[in-house]
Write a protein that holds these residues in place. Structure first.
Motif, PDB file in Angstrom:
ATOM      1  N   TYR A  63       0.826  -1.209   0.000  1.00  0.00           N
ATOM      2  CA  TYR A  63       0.000   0.000   0.000  1.00  0.00           C
ATOM      3  C   TYR A  63       0.860   1.258   0.000  1.00  0.00           C
ATOM      4  O   TYR A  63       1.889   1.314   0.660  1.00  0.00           O
ATOM      5  CB  TYR A  63      -0.929   0.003   1.226  1.00  0.00           C
ATOM      6  N   THR A  64       0.405   2.274  -0.725  1.00  0.00           N
ATOM      7  CA  THR A  64       1.074   3.571  -0.739  1.00  0.00           C
ATOM      8  C   THR A  64       0.607   4.395   0.450  1.00  0.00           C
ATOM      9  O   THR A  64      -0.324   4.008   1.164  1.00  0.00           O
ATOM     10  CB  THR A  64       0.772   4.330  -2.050  1.00  0.00           C
ATOM     11  N   ALA A  65       1.202   5.558   0.638  1.00  0.00           N
ATOM     12  CA  ALA A  65       0.976   6.393   1.820  1.00  0.00           C
ATOM     13  C   ALA A  65      -0.496   6.638   2.137  1.00  0.00           C
ATOM     14  O   ALA A  65      -0.917   6.514   3.281  1.00  0.00           O
ATOM     15  CB  ALA A  65       1.712   7.720   1.671  1.00  0.00           C
ATOM     16  N   ASP A  66      -1.292   6.988   1.153  1.00  0.00           N
ATOM     17  CA  ASP A  66      -2.686   7.354   1.430  1.00  0.00           C
ATOM     18  C   ASP A  66      -3.702   6.413   0.782  1.00  0.00           C
ATOM     19  O   ASP A  66      -4.868   6.750   0.632  1.00  0.00           O
ATOM     20  CB  ASP A  66      -2.960   8.793   0.993  1.00  0.00           C
ATOM     21  N   CYS A 122       2.408   3.532   4.748  1.00  0.00           N
ATOM     22  CA  CYS A 122       1.099   4.162   4.970  1.00  0.00           C
ATOM     23  C   CYS A 122       1.146   5.287   5.994  1.00  0.00           C
ATOM     24  O   CYS A 122       1.847   5.216   6.994  1.00  0.00           O
ATOM     25  CB  CYS A 122       0.078   3.122   5.421  1.00  0.00           C
ATOM     26  N   ASN A 123       0.358   6.288   5.714  1.00  0.00           N
ATOM     27  CA  ASN A 123       0.102   7.376   6.642  1.00  0.00           C
ATOM     28  C   ASN A 123      -1.413   7.410   6.801  1.00  0.00           C
ATOM     29  O   ASN A 123      -2.107   8.205   6.185  1.00  0.00           O
ATOM     30  CB  ASN A 123       0.633   8.698   6.086  1.00  0.00           C
ATOM     31  N   PHE A 124      -1.920   6.470   7.620  1.00  0.00           N
ATOM     32  CA  PHE A 124      -3.360   6.267   7.777  1.00  0.00           C
ATOM     33  C   PHE A 124      -4.070   7.516   8.301  1.00  0.00           C
ATOM     34  O   PHE A 124      -3.633   8.109   9.273  1.00  0.00           O
ATOM     35  CB  PHE A 124      -3.637   5.135   8.767  1.00  0.00           C
ATOM     36  N   ILE A 125      -5.171   7.871   7.701  1.00  0.00           N
ATOM     37  CA  ILE A 125      -6.019   8.953   8.187  1.00  0.00           C
ATOM     38  C   ILE A 125      -7.469   8.493   8.069  1.00  0.00           C
ATOM     39  O   ILE A 125      -7.931   8.130   6.989  1.00  0.00           O
ATOM     40  CB  ILE A 125      -5.821  10.260   7.383  1.00  0.00           C
ATOM     41  N   GLY A 126      -8.173   8.484   9.206  1.00  0.00           N
ATOM     42  CA  GLY A 126      -9.589   8.147   9.198  1.00  0.00           C
ATOM     43  C   GLY A 126      -9.911   6.751   8.711  1.00  0.00           C
ATOM     44  O   GLY A 126     -10.904   6.536   8.023  1.00  0.00           O
ATOM     45  N   VAL A 127      -9.096   5.757   9.073  1.00  0.00           N
ATOM     46  CA  VAL A 127      -9.314   4.377   8.641  1.00  0.00           C
ATOM     47  C   VAL A 127      -9.875   3.585   9.825  1.00  0.00           C
ATOM     48  O   VAL A 127      -9.419   3.733  10.958  1.00  0.00           O
ATOM     49  CB  VAL A 127      -8.010   3.725   8.136  1.00  0.00           C
ATOM     50  N   GLY A 132       7.137   1.213  10.976  1.00  0.00           N
ATOM     51  CA  GLY A 132       7.199   2.650  10.770  1.00  0.00           C
ATOM     52  C   GLY A 132       5.934   3.297  10.234  1.00  0.00           C
ATOM     53  O   GLY A 132       5.918   4.497   9.965  1.00  0.00           O
ATOM     54  N   ALA A 133       4.859   2.544  10.063  1.00  0.00           N
ATOM     55  CA  ALA A 133       3.609   3.118   9.533  1.00  0.00           C
ATOM     56  C   ALA A 133       3.062   4.159  10.504  1.00  0.00           C
ATOM     57  O   ALA A 133       3.203   4.035  11.716  1.00  0.00           O
ATOM     58  CB  ALA A 133       2.578   2.021   9.291  1.00  0.00           C
ATOM     59  N   LYS A 134       2.438   5.172   9.969  1.00  0.00           N
ATOM     60  CA  LYS A 134       1.790   6.214  10.778  1.00  0.00           C
ATOM     61  C   LYS A 134       0.322   5.841  10.892  1.00  0.00           C
ATOM     62  O   LYS A 134      -0.401   5.849   9.896  1.00  0.00           O
ATOM     63  CB  LYS A 134       1.922   7.583  10.113  1.00  0.00           C
TER      64      LYS A 134
END
Length: 189
Positions: free
Chosen positions: A15-18, A38-43, A57-59
């Motif tokens: 998976y890519t960042a977003d 990944c830089n997870f937002i609202g998942v 290291g995923a956010k």
């Protein structure tokens, strides 16, 4: 509003960042997937299982983990403390969580089985009735944690200061219980 995915198996996806932002997954299986960028937002993950996945290291800020199981996963340097705290329910089996953070979370009753928890931050965490089953807790920090009724019987390499951590009715075994006396510089034979 994001997408809702139910009962889907995902296999060998990087998976890519977003890529997953603003999505909800329920009863999904992720196998051999790579989330490290990944830089997870609202998942939101509900009743999901991650098997042999890489989260190094995923956010994972603003992620909801509701009855989520991680098995044989790499989860190094991940900060769980910014996750959604509503119905935060996770378990880990045969995972590497070194240098991860659970700072200030309430993870009552969570099971860590055969996990590497080296230098994990459990400061100010509610660890009531947490089971550390065969876990390496080398240099993990428990300062100001609540570990009442926690089970450390089969775990090792922990150092816990009973003056700075609540451990009422926590269960330990010999000889590893010496990790409660580390600051006294005692020799135990």
């Amino acid at each position: 509003m994001g997408n809702y995915t139910l009962d889907v198996k995902f296999d060998k996806i990087t998976y890519t960042a977003d890529a997953l932002n603003l999505q909800e997954f329920e009863r999904c299986l992720f196998r051999n997937c790579d989330f490290s960028s990944c830089n997870f937002i609202g998942v939101t993950f509900i009743d999901c299982r991650f098997y042999q996945c890489n989260f190094d290291g995923a956010k994972i800020n603003h992620v909801a983990l509701r009855t989520v199981n991680f098995e044989h996963c790499q989860i190094k340097e991940v900060n769980f403390s910014m996750c959604d705290k509503l119905i935060f329910d996770i378990s880990f089996s045969d995972c590497i969580l070194d240098f991860s953070k659970f700072y200030t979370l309430k993870i009552k009753g969570t099971a860590f089985t055969n996990c590497s928890l080296i230098a994990v931050d459990f400061m100010n965490t509610d660890l009531t009735e947490v089971v550390f089953d065969h876990c390496d807790l080398y240099r993990s920090e428990f300062n100001k944690a609540i570990a009442n009724k926690a089970d450390f019987r089969t775990s090792y390499n922990y150092t816990i200061d009973p003056e700075k951590t609540k451990i009422k009715k926590a269960v330990f075994s010999f000889p590893e219980v010496k990790g409660l006396l580390f600051k006294h510089d005692l020799i135990i034979k």
